[in-house]
Scaffold this active site. Structure first.
Site, PDB file in Angstrom:
ATOM      1  N   TRP A  14       0.754  -1.192  -0.221  1.00 14.85           N
ATOM      2  CA  TRP A  14       0.017  -0.044   0.072  1.00 14.85           C
ATOM      3  C   TRP A  14       1.017   1.241  -0.177  1.00 14.85           C
ATOM      4  O   TRP A  14       0.466   2.363   0.104  1.00 14.85           O
ATOM      5  CB  TRP A  14      -1.023   0.010   1.103  1.00 14.85           C
ATOM      6  CG  TRP A  14      -2.091  -0.974   1.312  1.00 14.85           C
ATOM      7  CD1 TRP A  14      -2.241  -1.970   0.122  1.00 14.85           C
ATOM      8  CD2 TRP A  14      -3.073  -1.133   1.977  1.00 14.85           C
ATOM      9  NE1 TRP A  14      -3.456  -2.525   0.510  1.00 14.85           N
ATOM     10  CE2 TRP A  14      -3.996  -2.035   1.851  1.00 14.85           C
ATOM     11  CE3 TRP A  14      -3.494  -0.305   3.381  1.00 14.85           C
ATOM     12  CZ2 TRP A  14      -4.913  -2.368   2.450  1.00 14.85           C
ATOM     13  CZ3 TRP A  14      -4.524  -0.755   4.063  1.00 14.85           C
ATOM     14  CH2 TRP A  14      -5.400  -1.795   3.620  1.00 14.85           C
ATOM     15  N   GLU A 101      12.341   2.374  -2.815  1.00 16.03           N
ATOM     16  CA  GLU A 101      12.191   3.643  -2.262  1.00 16.03           C
ATOM     17  C   GLU A 101      12.792   3.884  -0.976  1.00 16.03           C
ATOM     18  O   GLU A 101      13.465   4.812  -0.333  1.00 16.03           O
ATOM     19  CB  GLU A 101      10.565   3.878  -1.840  1.00 16.03           C
ATOM     20  CG  GLU A 101       9.962   4.222  -3.128  1.00 16.03           C
ATOM     21  CD  GLU A 101       8.363   3.682  -3.317  1.00 16.03           C
ATOM     22  OE1 GLU A 101       7.891   3.718  -4.169  1.00 16.03           O
ATOM     23  OE2 GLU A 101       8.141   3.423  -2.286  1.00 16.03           O
ATOM     24  N   GLU A 170      11.872  -5.768  -8.768  1.00  9.73           N
ATOM     25  CA  GLU A 170      11.270  -4.423  -9.259  1.00  9.73           C
ATOM     26  C   GLU A 170      12.212  -3.648  -9.733  1.00  9.73           C
ATOM     27  O   GLU A 170      13.004  -2.759  -9.423  1.00  9.73           O
ATOM     28  CB  GLU A 170      10.791  -3.799  -7.793  1.00  9.73           C
ATOM     29  CG  GLU A 170      11.560  -3.949  -6.588  1.00  9.73           C
ATOM     30  CD  GLU A 170      11.329  -2.874  -5.593  1.00  9.73           C
ATOM     31  OE1 GLU A 170      10.045  -2.296  -5.386  1.00  9.73           O
ATOM     32  OE2 GLU A 170      12.168  -2.423  -4.976  1.00  9.73           O
TER      33      GLU A 170
END
Length: 248
Positions: A14, A101, A170
Site C-alpha cells: 500500500w 524507495e 522490481e
C-alpha cells in the site's frame, strides 16, 4: 514451463496510503472476494499504524498481512524504528526489505537490507527482499551486475536462511511510471535470480515481479517460467484490480 511446486504469491504494497475508513472498505472487499481458500497466496503490506486494524479485519481469512519495512535491530534506542518482534506481535507473516524507495530515499545499503532480512527471519517473519536496477543502470547494461551486487549479502546468510526468503524483482524504472518490463525482459532477470538461488542451494525460493503489475498484464507475466507472482503497488489499492491480479 512454470514450476507448479512453487505456490503463487501476490502481495499488495500500500505504500503511504490509507485511512481507517478506506482500509475497512478495501480489506472487507478483499476478504470477501478472495474467499477462504484462494488458489494462490495473497497478502497485503500496510503502513505500521494500520496493522491492528488489518489483523482485526483479515484474521481467519484467506489473506495474510505484513509490514512495509523492519528494523535490523532487535530492540533499543532507535527512535522511529519498528522491530521484527513488534510485527510478529501483530500477526505479520511478511516484511518488505530493501524496497527501492527505502534504498533511494533512506540510503539503505545492500548490507543493511541483508541485516533486516536476518532480523525478520529471527522473529519468524518471511522477508520479501526487493532488488532492481534504475533506468540509468538498465540503459548502461548493468542490470545483471546490480542484481548480483544486491543479492550477494542476502545469499551470504546461508542456504537455510535463503530458503525461507521471498525475492521480489522490481525494476526501478517501471515503478509508478506506467512503464512495465515486457514478460520476456522480466523473465530474463528472474532467470538470473533463479540461477543465483540455485547456486546458493535454494532453487525453490519464490521470485515475484514488482514493476507496475496490473490486471491487464498479470497473466502474461505469470506465464513466464521463473515468475512466481507479484509485488503490487498502486493496483493493490483497488479491490477489483488486485483480486483480478490474484485470479490471474
Amino acid at each position: 514451463m512454470v514450476d507448479s511446486s512453487r505456490k503463487r504469491l501476490v502481495i499488495g504494497n500500500w505504500k503511504m496510503h490509507g485511512d481507517t475508513a478506506f482500509n475497512t472498505e478495501l480489506l472487507t472487499a478483499l476478504r470477501t472476494g478472495i474467499g477462504s481458500a484462494p488458489q494462490c497466496e495473497v497478502a497485503v503490506c500496510v503502513p505500521f499504524p494500520y496493522l491492528y486494524q488489518t489483523r482485526s479485519l483479515l484474521e481467519g481469512s484467506g489473506v495474510t498481512w505484513g509490514g512495509q519495512d523492519v528494523s535490523q535491530h532487535e530492540k533499543g534506542a532507535y527512535t522511529g524504528e519498528v522491530a521484527a518482534a513488534m510485527l510478529a506481535d501483530f500477526g505479520c507473516r511478511w516484511a518488505l526489505v530493501g524496497h527501492s524507495e527505502r534504498r533511494s530515499y533512506h540510503g539503505e545499503s545492500d548490507t543493511v537490507v541483508a541485516a533486516k532480512a536476518a532480523a525478520a527471519l529471527a522473529a519468524g517473519i518471511t522477508p520479501v527482499v526487493c532488488v532492481g536496477e534504475t533506468l540509468q543502470e538498465q540503459e548502461a547494461g548493468h542490470t545483471h551486475a546490480v542484481i548480483d551486487r544486491q543479492l550477494a549479502p542476502v545469499l551470504a546468510l546461508g542456504a537455510d536462511s535463503v530458503a525461507k526468503l521471498v525475492i521480489a524483482y522490481e525494476p526501478v524504472w517501471a515503478i509508478g511510471t506506467g512503464r512495465t518490463a515486457t514478460p520476456e525482459q522480466a523473465q530474463e532477470v528472474h532467470a538470473l535470480i533463479r540461477q543465483r538461488l540455485r547456486e546458493a542451494g535454494a532453487p525453490q525460493v519464490r521470485v515475484l515481479y514488482g514493476g507496475s503489475v496490473k490486471a491487464a498484464n498479470a497473466a502474461s507475466l505469470f506465464a513466464m517460467p521463473d515468475i512466481d507472482g507479484a509485488l503490487v503497488g498502486g493496483a493493490a489499492l483497488m479491490a477489483s484490480e488486485f483480486l483480478s491480479i490474484a485470479a490471474a
